[in-house]
Scaffold this active site. Structure first.
Site, PDB file in Angstrom:
ATOM      1  N   GLY A  28      -6.304  14.986   5.273  1.00 17.14           N
ATOM      2  CA  GLY A  28      -7.526  14.191   5.401  1.00 17.14           C
ATOM      3  C   GLY A  28      -7.358  12.851   6.089  1.00 17.14           C
ATOM      4  N   ALA A  29      -6.110  12.496   6.457  1.00 16.27           N
ATOM      5  CA  ALA A  29      -5.900  11.176   7.084  1.00 16.27           C
ATOM      6  C   ALA A  29      -6.640  11.082   8.417  1.00 16.27           C
ATOM      7  CB  ALA A  29      -4.410  10.920   7.286  1.00 16.27           C
ATOM      8  N   GLY A  30      -6.565  12.142   9.221  1.00 20.36           N
ATOM      9  CA  GLY A  30      -7.275  12.154  10.511  1.00 20.36           C
ATOM     10  C   GLY A  30      -8.781  12.116  10.335  1.00 20.36           C
ATOM     11  N   ASP A  31      -9.280  12.800   9.294  1.00 18.66           N
ATOM     12  CA  ASP A  31     -10.727  12.809   9.026  1.00 18.66           C
ATOM     13  C   ASP A  31     -11.195  11.426   8.580  1.00 18.66           C
ATOM     14  OD1 ASP A  31     -10.552  15.557   9.500  1.00 18.66           O
ATOM     15  OD2 ASP A  31     -10.162  15.983   7.393  1.00 18.66           O
TER      16      ASP A  31
END
Length: 334
Positions: A269-272
């Site tokens: 979820g870091a990119g999101d």
């Protein structure tokens, strides 16, 4: 902070970011560093990149909606409830009585690589049809964001193309994060072709360093490789580099923004989170993309949001608030 409570009427204070695509349940082992077969048990974690982006926008005080299809089952209604609880409008949701909500089993092996096993044959998100789209909602988007998983099979692919076209006609900024998940595609070649089939429509594109390698076939992560993905409609191309931050490319300038050093537990979820932070900041002022100083400020904020998301397990529980991101920026600069 303006509360929008997921309302989709004309009283919205902020421009709407609409995310299109899949929402599913990730089953994560209770023990880290084991294969799926060795895992003694699993915890369920809501996920799906487009849904994560919508919740990231909302948690940072923005106005977000999600468009997609869930199974008319316990898991589907649970996910709809999670969107609502996080202030994301569910006006674009539909439910399928004949297909289940998608599931993914995800583990971080001892070598640090993620291993995925998907249950989607077919899952409800793959069965969204163009006729089921809430076009009124889609036309209200200031930013329309999507991935590539919705391109894998029909009828969802046609629904994706229709939604993108309607949003664009209504004046939305199109944002694309391919979010490559190779195990879902029939082949690597098919993945590359389909991901690139809508490439020239997007005005903001974010790829990870791994996706840049995959799409270009080059193992060199540099400006020339990144710029080989440039097209005339593009306003902003971003390459995320994990804890090294990101690189940015526009028509008139390019550069990099450093990342933040944090204790990483789970990168899911870091990119999101990064994308949600960026879109929430530019939704009401697209001119930020043309102003390097302001863009760098926004990307620093987005990097901070991405970094914080890696400090807890699971994507949605780890998505930060604006105050948390500003605190990390302040702490790092002192």
């Amino acid at each position: 902070m303006a509360e929008t409570n997921g309302l989709s009427n004309g009283a919205d204070v902020k421009g709407k970011v609409i995310s299109f695509g899949e929402m599913l349940i990730d089953f994560v082992p209770t023990v880290s560093g084991v294969s799926l077969a060795e895992a003694p048990g699993f915890l369920k974690a809501p996920g799906g990149a487009p849904a994560n982006v919508a919740i990231a926008v909302s948690r940072l005080g923005g106005n977000a909606s999600f468009v997609g299809k869930l199974g008319d089952d316990e898991f589907g209604h649970m996910l709809a409830g999670i969107l609502k609880k996080n202030g994301v409008s569910g006006d674009g949701l539909t439910f399928d009585k004949g297909a289940r909500t998608a599931l993914a089993f995800v583990t971080l092996r001892s070598d640090g690589e993620r291993e995925f096993m998907f249950y989607r044959n077919p899952s409800a998100d793959m069965l969204l049809t163009p006729d089921e789209l809430n076009l009124e909602l889609i036309r209200s988007a200031k930013v329309f964001h999507y991935g590539s998983i919705s391109l894998i099979v029909e009828p969802c692919r046609s629904a994706h193309l229709k939604a993108m076209e309607e949003a664009k006609k209504a004046g939305a900024l199109l944002s694309y994060d391919p979010n490559l998940r190779l195990p879902l595609w029939p082949s690597a070649q098919e993945a590359r072709e389909q991901i690139l089939s809508i490439w020239d429509k997007a005005e903001v594109i974010k790829v990870s360093d791994n996706e840049l390698e995959f799409l270009t076939g080059s193992s060199t992560i540099d400006d020339a490789t990144a710029m080989s993905l440039w097209h005339d409609n593009l306003k902003l191309l971003l390459v995320t580099l994990g804890d090294q931050g990101c690189r940015y490319y526009t028509k008139n300038f390019k550069g990099s923004v450093e990342g933040f050093k944090v204790e990483t537990i789970d990168t899911t979820g870091a990119g999101d989170s990064f994308v949600g932070a960026l879109l929430g900041k530019i939704v009401d002022d697209h001119s930020i993309i043309e102003d390097e100083a302001r863009l760098k400020e926004v990307l620093t904020f987005a990097n901070a949001c991405g970094a914080i998301t890696t400090t807890k397990k699971g994507a949605i529980p780890a998505l930060p608030t604006e105050a948390e991101a500003l605190e990390l920026i302040k702490k790092s600069s002192s």
